[in-house]
Design an enzyme around this catalytic site. Structure first.
Site, PDB file in Angstrom:
ATOM      1  N   GLU A  25       3.161  42.115   4.874  1.00  0.00           N
ATOM      2  CA  GLU A  25       2.376  40.920   5.171  1.00  0.00           C
ATOM      3  C   GLU A  25       3.363  39.915   5.746  1.00  0.00           C
ATOM      4  OE1 GLU A  25       4.793  39.427   2.727  1.00  0.00           O
ATOM      5  OE2 GLU A  25       3.764  41.013   1.657  1.00  0.00           O
TER       6      GLU A  25
ATOM      7  N   LYS B 187      15.395  37.658   6.363  1.00  0.00           N
ATOM      8  CA  LYS B 187      14.397  38.667   5.978  1.00  0.00           C
ATOM      9  C   LYS B 187      14.924  40.085   6.188  1.00  0.00           C
ATOM     10  CE  LYS B 187      11.003  35.747   4.970  1.00  0.00           C
ATOM     11  NZ  LYS B 187      10.362  35.609   3.668  1.00  0.00           N
TER      12      LYS B 187
ATOM     13  N   SER C 161      18.122  29.613   6.825  1.00  0.00           N
ATOM     14  CA  SER C 161      17.505  30.935   6.657  1.00  0.00           C
ATOM     15  C   SER C 161      17.110  31.603   7.964  1.00  0.00           C
ATOM     16  CB  SER C 161      16.280  30.806   5.745  1.00  0.00           C
ATOM     17  OG  SER C 161      15.377  29.851   6.268  1.00  0.00           O
TER      18      SER C 161
END
Ligand code: PLP
Length: 405
Positions: A130, A108, A391
């Site tokens: 969010e 991210k 991830s």
């Protein structure tokens, strides 16, 4: 002496061929999917963002500044790790692209640093985000702290309970976490609230979307910011593997950003591209075309078009939509989107931890669970070479795992 880590340096990703996963044009369309379905009050903000991103992305100084920040601050490049014991057990060569080793513990951060630098360049003072699993919220709070921006994160109350550690991390970093009590109290409801809040404060605020979803230009922009994962992995695989490239490239899918970034590096090779959804949130295999959160894609819905609640053990994957480019890649048969169950995911976390000493996030374990299930079958024949994007790391899921095990 102070050194600005975002001043121009060497850009490792500029100037590559764009092939299939290309610029979707001003309409932001990927085949029948994508587009911009927002209230009129948000159209100028989306247009301004698209213009700002186009200009920044064409500017070598912005590109090299981002590359430098990713390298000096976020710890890129992340390695590709060949698994040893697990590969031997499975009969396939399994490599892991280690986004768990990026700063804040997941992919991210790549997208958020890109968007935060862009927001700053566009004169915005507030980041609005969010989050589901909290990783995107933590990344946003981190980038906001680094660049001196205010940060507000919307998060469903159910996810707040599942991801206590990440809520604390966001607050520690100076962000305000706003609980969302509507609907299923998860990511979809947090997205609704974030979009509503953006409408009310659009001039000073950049809405920092966490995945390849939302109105144009978000799906394209976020994929471009995550492209670095696939581009790096391709070069690393070329250096590691005698045949140069993996046969199969696998990533988990929530909104689809780590998969989009990974696939972008391999879409013009012969590698099979596999995006793994949560069985309870499988928008590609169980959804139908519809509009959600400002874009058209495959969406879980009932016969009246009402959005259905998605379920997954991992807060990052229980989302009823999917990035529009994935829906398109599925339509044209370039990528496949199987799903795995919660039980398979927990088993995958344990197996990786005990064979390789790596505790993956529940989200990432979806990709791994597919490999564990299919290795040695016609889906994934013995002796194949498989790259899985890991991830994120599993620390955030420890409390949840204590209850499950
Ligand atoms: C570690 C991790 N992996 C994957 C995801 C899913 O997002 P995406 O599909 O956009 O990569 C999340 C979302 O929160 C996450 O935290």
């Amino acid at each position: 002496m102070s050194i600005d880590i975002s001043t121009p340096g060497v850009d490792a990703v500029a100037g590559r061929s764009r092939s299939l996963m290309a610029d979707p044009g001003s309409a932001g369309r990927f085949g029948q999917f994508g587009g911009r379905y927002v209230p009129e009050s948000l159209v100028p903000a989306c247009e301004q963002l698209e213009a700002g991103f186009r200009e920044a992305w064409a500017d070598p100084a912005f590109r090299s500044g981002l590359a430098r920040t990713l390298s000096l601050y976020a710890g890129r490049p992340t390695p590709v790790t060949p698994t040893l014991r697990l590969s031997a057990e499975l009969g396939v060569t399994l490599l892991l692209k280690r986004e768990d080793l990026a700063h804040t513990g997941s992919h991210k951060i790549n997208n958020v640093l890109g968007q935060a630098l862009l927001a700053k360049r566009m004169g915005k003072v507030r980041l609005l985000a969010e989050t589901g699993a909290g990783q995107h919220g933590v990344a946003s709070a981190t980038a906001a702290a680094l660049l001196g921006l205010e940060c507000v994160v919307f998060m469903g109350q159910r996810d707040i309970e599942r991801q206590e550690l990440n809520v604390f991390r966001m607050q520690l970093l100076g962000a305000t976490v706003v609980p969302v009590h509507s609907g299923s109290r998860t990511l979809k409801d947090a997205c609704n609230e974030a979009l509503r809040n953006w409408v009310s404060q659009v001039d000073e605020t950049h809405y920092c979307a966490g995945s390849v979803m939302g109105p144009h230009p978000y799906p394209w922009m976020v994929r471009e910011f995550q492209r670095v994962v696939g581009e790096e992995a391709r070069e690393q695989c070329a250096a590691l593997l005698p045949q140069g490239q993996p046969d199969v490239v696998v990533a988990c899918i929530g909104g689809g950003s780590n998969a989009a970034g990974t696939f972008a590096g391999f879409v013009d090779t012969n590698a099979r591209l596999v995006g793994v959804e949560a069985a309870g949130g499988a928008a590609i295999s169980s959804g139908a075309p519809g509009v959600l959160h400002g874009y058209r894609s495959r969406v879980l819905q009932d016969e009246n078009g009402q959005i259905l609640e998605a379920h997954s053990i991992s807060a990052g994957l229980d989302y009823p939509g999917i990035g529009p480019e994935h829906a398109h890649l599925a339509d044209i048969g370039r990528a496949e989107y199987p799903s795995v169950t919660d039980e398979e995911v927990v088993a995958a976390v344990l197996r990786l931890a005990r064979t390789e000493g790596i505790v993956s996030a529940l989200e990432s374990a979806h990709a791994l669970a597919w490999v564990l299930r299919e290795a040695g079958t016609p889906q994934l024949p013995t002796d194949s070479t498989v790259l899985v994007t890991l991830s994120g790391r599993g620390d955030k899921d420890a409390a949840q795992l204590v209850e499950l095990l």
